[in-house]
Design a protein around this motif. Structure first.
Motif, PDB file in Angstrom:
ATOM      1  N   LYS A  96       5.642  10.219   4.268  1.00 57.45           N
ATOM      2  CA  LYS A  96       6.038   9.001   3.552  1.00 57.45           C
ATOM      3  C   LYS A  96       7.495   9.073   3.101  1.00 57.45           C
ATOM      4  CE  LYS A  96       1.480   7.780   1.713  1.00 57.45           C
ATOM      5  NZ  LYS A  96       0.661   7.657   0.477  1.00 57.45           N
ATOM      6  N   LEU A  97       7.836  10.195   2.472  1.00 53.18           N
ATOM      7  CA  LEU A  97       9.208  10.348   1.987  1.00 53.18           C
ATOM      8  C   LEU A  97      10.208  10.385   3.140  1.00 53.18           C
ATOM      9  CD1 LEU A  97       8.936  12.906  -0.954  1.00 53.18           C
ATOM     10  CD2 LEU A  97       9.637  10.523  -1.091  1.00 53.18           C
ATOM     11  N   SER A  98       9.847  11.107   4.200  1.00 52.48           N
ATOM     12  CA  SER A  98      10.755  11.224   5.340  1.00 52.48           C
ATOM     13  C   SER A  98      11.023   9.861   5.971  1.00 52.48           C
ATOM     14  CB  SER A  98      10.172  12.173   6.387  1.00 52.48           C
ATOM     15  OG  SER A  98      10.077  13.477   5.871  1.00 52.48           O
ATOM     16  N   LEU A  99       9.982   9.016   6.031  1.00 56.41           N
ATOM     17  CA  LEU A  99      10.146   7.677   6.588  1.00 56.41           C
ATOM     18  C   LEU A  99      11.219   6.903   5.832  1.00 56.41           C
ATOM     19  CD1 LEU A  99       9.270   5.173   8.273  1.00 56.41           C
ATOM     20  CD2 LEU A  99       7.549   4.740   6.486  1.00 56.41           C
TER      21      LEU A  99
ATOM     22  N   CYS B   9       6.297  10.856  -5.477  1.00 54.03           N
ATOM     23  CA  CYS B   9       5.972   9.436  -5.445  1.00 54.03           C
ATOM     24  C   CYS B   9       5.979   8.894  -6.862  1.00 54.03           C
ATOM     25  CB  CYS B   9       4.605   9.208  -4.805  1.00 54.03           C
ATOM     26  SG  CYS B   9       4.560   9.707  -3.072  1.00 54.03           S
ATOM     27  N   SER B  10       5.786   7.592  -7.008  1.00 50.85           N
ATOM     28  CA  SER B  10       5.813   6.997  -8.341  1.00 50.85           C
ATOM     29  C   SER B  10       4.680   7.570  -9.176  1.00 50.85           C
ATOM     30  CB  SER B  10       5.674   5.475  -8.234  1.00 50.85           C
ATOM     31  OG  SER B  10       4.509   5.134  -7.527  1.00 50.85           O
ATOM     32  N   SER B  11       4.922   7.691 -10.470  1.00 48.56           N
ATOM     33  CA  SER B  11       3.995   8.425 -11.326  1.00 48.56           C
ATOM     34  C   SER B  11       2.810   7.605 -11.786  1.00 48.56           C
ATOM     35  CB  SER B  11       4.746   8.943 -12.552  1.00 48.56           C
ATOM     36  OG  SER B  11       5.350   7.883 -13.245  1.00 48.56           O
TER      37      SER B  11
ATOM     38  N   HIS C  35       0.820  -1.215   0.000  1.00 51.79           N
ATOM     39  CA  HIS C  35       0.000   0.000   0.000  1.00 51.79           C
ATOM     40  C   HIS C  35       0.855   1.267   0.000  1.00 51.79           C
ATOM     41  CE1 HIS C  35       0.872  -0.613   4.317  1.00 51.79           C
ATOM     42  NE2 HIS C  35       0.886   0.701   4.359  1.00 51.79           N
ATOM     43  N   ASP C  36       2.138   1.124   0.249  1.00 50.30           N
ATOM     44  CA  ASP C  36       3.065   2.260   0.265  1.00 50.30           C
ATOM     45  C   ASP C  36       3.716   2.373  -1.114  1.00 50.30           C
ATOM     46  OD1 ASP C  36       5.207   4.006   0.522  1.00 50.30           O
ATOM     47  OD2 ASP C  36       5.829   3.254   2.476  1.00 50.30           O
ATOM     48  N   PRO C  37       3.364   3.405  -1.915  1.00 55.18           N
ATOM     49  CA  PRO C  37       3.886   3.493  -3.283  1.00 55.18           C
ATOM     50  C   PRO C  37       5.400   3.679  -3.345  1.00 55.18           C
ATOM     51  CG  PRO C  37       2.703   5.509  -2.699  1.00 55.18           C
ATOM     52  CD  PRO C  37       2.442   4.524  -1.604  1.00 55.18           C
TER      53      PRO C  37
END
Length: 665
Positions: free
Chosen positions: A376-379, A586-588, A312-314
């Motif tokens: 999300k990115l920071s994680l 995130c992914s496109s 679920h995490d892109p």
């Protein structure tokens, strides 16, 4: 709803992988089928045992279950409050104990529930069916009594386990022949593997690694026969499905290859340099659960937060099979791109004294989106940073280079001894893993007391020596166990052939440093796809005499090979290439959407089952080959093991202590 109502074909709608089919069957074929008559609009209680609870949680979320009309989930073996106005759905294993509990709930003048819909995770013996029928007070209260045949545990869109953590010990350990543990483990494993094919309505050609050597000079051990025994048990179950499950195929529709862990003992211990493998190898994770600290909302001590690194995490989905260096660079690019595009992020970096009212308004407007995406990115930036620090502190680049050079025959004893002498601060686990690889490539270096002297040099314990010796035990006969990969397979036969456990394949694609290694199953799957597996080494339980018919979509039923020039691309395969990024960092694109478009015209599925635990590198290979071969490759195993887990299990393989008399450690 019957199995035939579900979408299994590649011609009807989007292609569904086996994990999606598992979810659909549980939610719609099982839970949804209870919405009939008086039960259509009422809430229900779902009752499960320990195994079926894990089956359900592997494929479905609580919200999914609630959407199907379930208001309460209960444990079969816990004391439960009577709810005589509600119907109950029982999803249980067909064991005598479970049947007794069910009958106890529903018998008598006042049952616990109004009506019971009973679904079994695997085939129920006739005597237990008769036992249920013999209770006349229960029969009128049963709304359904069916076999779901779904008793496996998806751990990935292309992987499942049978949840046998002790399979290495119970099936391949010492003195397991004719024991109850062996029989129970093997039979349950076969049943759970078979339910995969019942769910998919697929009949596999069951291939397995043969026990006997080519020249017959080695004695076949009981351990050598385990893949044969499992293949036979799976075939027997599938034969029963052919007559008991409506519309079940009568001829082969896919391929199943059964192996054991001795096929490749390097893959479980070598350092795998992908983001996914590094997370599980170097971080203190509980399964896919990662715990990190976040600033307290009240200004106090940092708070601990659990996150799941799953599909679920892109960001996870895109980077999991990227080399850790590539993943780190991509994360940096994503963060830079995010800050340059997101106004709130830009404002957040500036001094608050410089903010105008207009700036503050823009910041507030963008903040909700900014917080979620930045979190999300920071994680992942935090995780990648922690991994890279660990790599530097433990000197893993030098160790990783030595490991890979050993596997490909570029270095030998001199370099290993030099490392052990000069890297005394290396951890015991890393030195042991190096020696396990060394023993795989140079078995003659561990003959007599040579191995003990190496352990002495490495300052390792007798327990560690036991691990290396148990590699011989797991391999079976030490005389001449040859495989289809010739001199490049793991063996302890001491033959003076080229000392390399792998052929160099770096010309296939551009790779990062330390990414040359590949698991043995990559070669085996490619040979299976081409029909080039040696038939005297990999036998087939149920190979038909006529050729398998072609599928309706025109793909070859046996070997649907991809065009060599343009392999399918998927972000979940290890191409080591940079992917596109969108403005939010995130992914496109949706990975699943792209994959489903490619899957529509794919050939037969390939299933590979490894007795004794599979590795994350082997799962990576299955994703990679799915794109390359245009056939969905599904990995199955008794468990998914990270290096420390495999080493612990290998220690338990033998009960005998290794004597180190005369050797001072």
């Amino acid at each position: 709803m019957s199995m035939s109502d579900l979408d299994f074909s590649s011609n009807a709608g989007d292609y569904k992988n086996f994990r999606q089919i598992s979810r659909d069957r549980l939610l719609h074929e099982m839970l949804g089928s209870t919405k009939t008559g008086d039960s259509k609009s009422t809430w229900k209680v779902l009752i499960m045992d320990k195994v079926t609870t894990k089956v359900m949680s592997s494929s479905c979320k609580m919200a999914d279950i609630t959407d199907e009309g379930v208001s309460l989930v209960e444990d079969l073996y816990r004391r439960r409050q009577p709810l005589p106005s509600l119907d109950a759905i029982y999803f249980i294993q067909p064991s005598k104990e479970n049947i007794v509990m069910f009958l106890s709930d529903m018998s008598g003048r006042v049952p616990l529930y109004k009506k019971a819909f009973v679904f079994f995770s695997s085939p129920i013996p006739k005597d237990l069916v008769n036992h249920i029928k013999s209770d006349t007070s229960v029969l009128p209260r049963i709304g359904a009594l069916r076999e779901m045949n779904l008793e496996y545990f998806p751990v990935d869109s292309q992987a499942f386990i049978t949840d046998h953590e002790r399979a290495l010990e119970e099936l391949l350990g010492e003195n397991v022949e004719n024991t109850r543990k062996f029989d129970n483990c093997l039979n349950t494993m076969a049943t759970r593997i078979s339910t995969i094919f019942a769910s998919l309505k697929e009949l596999p050609l069951v291939r397995y690694r043969a026990a006997k050597t080519l020249d017959g000079s080695a004695v076949t051990t009981f351990r050598d026969l385990v893949p044969t025994k499992l293949a036979a048990a799976v075939s027997n179950s599938l034969e029963k499905y052919k007559s008991t499950i409506p519309n079940f195929p009568q001829t082969g529709t896919c391929e199943l290859l059964i192996l054991d862990r001795s096929i490749d003992q390097i893959a479980p211990v070598i350092h795998e340099w992908t983001y996914d493998a590094m997370c599980h190898d170097l971080l203190d994770m509980d399964g896919n659960k990662y715990v990190h600290e976040i600033p307290s909302k009240t200004g106090g001590e940092p708070e601990k937060k659990e996150v799941l690194l799953e599909d679920h995490d892109p960001v996870w989905l895109e980077l999991r099979y990227a080399h850790i260096a590539d993943a780190s660079e991509r994360l940096h690019d994503k963060m830079t791109n995010f800050v340059s595009k997101n106004k709130a992020a830009q404002l957040h970096q500036r001094d608050s004294n410089e903010l105008s009212t207009r700036d503050l308004q823009k910041m507030v407007q963008a903040l909700p989106q900014y917080s979620e995406q930045m979190e999300k990115l920071s994680l992942h930036v935090e995780i990648a940073g922690k991994i890279n620090r660990t790599i530097r502190e433990m000197g893993l680049r030098d160790l990783g280079q030595l490991e890979q050079d050993l596997v490909f025959g570029d270095v030998g004893a001199k370099e290993v001894i030099n490392f052990l002498r000069t890297k005394q601060d290396a951890t015991s686990e890393n030195k042991l893993r190096l020696l396990m690889i060394y023993a795989s490539v140079y078995p003659e270096k561990f003959e007599g007391d040579k191995g003990l002297k190496l352990m002495q040099l490495a300052r390792l314990s007798p327990e560690d020596m036991k691990v290396v010796n148990n590699m011989r035990l797991l391999e079976g006969s030490s005389a001449t166990k040859k495989t289809s990969s010739g001199g490049f397979s793991l063996k302890f036969d001491g033959q003076k052939v080229k000392n390399a456990a792998r052929k160099d394949r770096t010309t296939e694609e551009e790779t990062w440093q330390l990414s040359r290694f590949y698991p043995m199953i990559e070669e085996l799957i490619e040979k299976l796809n081409k029909g080039e597996l040696p038939k005297n080494e990999y036998l087939c339980m149920n190979e038909p005499s006529p050729p398998v018919p072609r599928r309706s979509d025109g793909a070859s039923a046996r070997t649907s090979q991809a065009p060599a020039s343009q392999p399918v691309k998927s972000r979940r395969t290890a191409t080591w290439a940079r992917s596109r990024v969108s403005d939010d960092g995130c992914s496109s694109d949706s990975v699943l959407k792209n994959v489903s478009l490619d899957f529509k015209n794919m050939g037969q599925r390939i299933f590979v089952f490894i007795i004794g635990g599979a590795t994350r590198s082997e799962l990576r290979v299955c994703h990679k080959l799915t794109a390359k071969l245009r056939r969905e490759v599904v990995l199955g195993s008794s468990s998914i093991d990270d290096p420390p887990q495999f080493i612990t299990k290998l220690k338990m393989l033998s009960e005998k202590d290794i004597s180190l008399d005369g050797i001072r450690i």
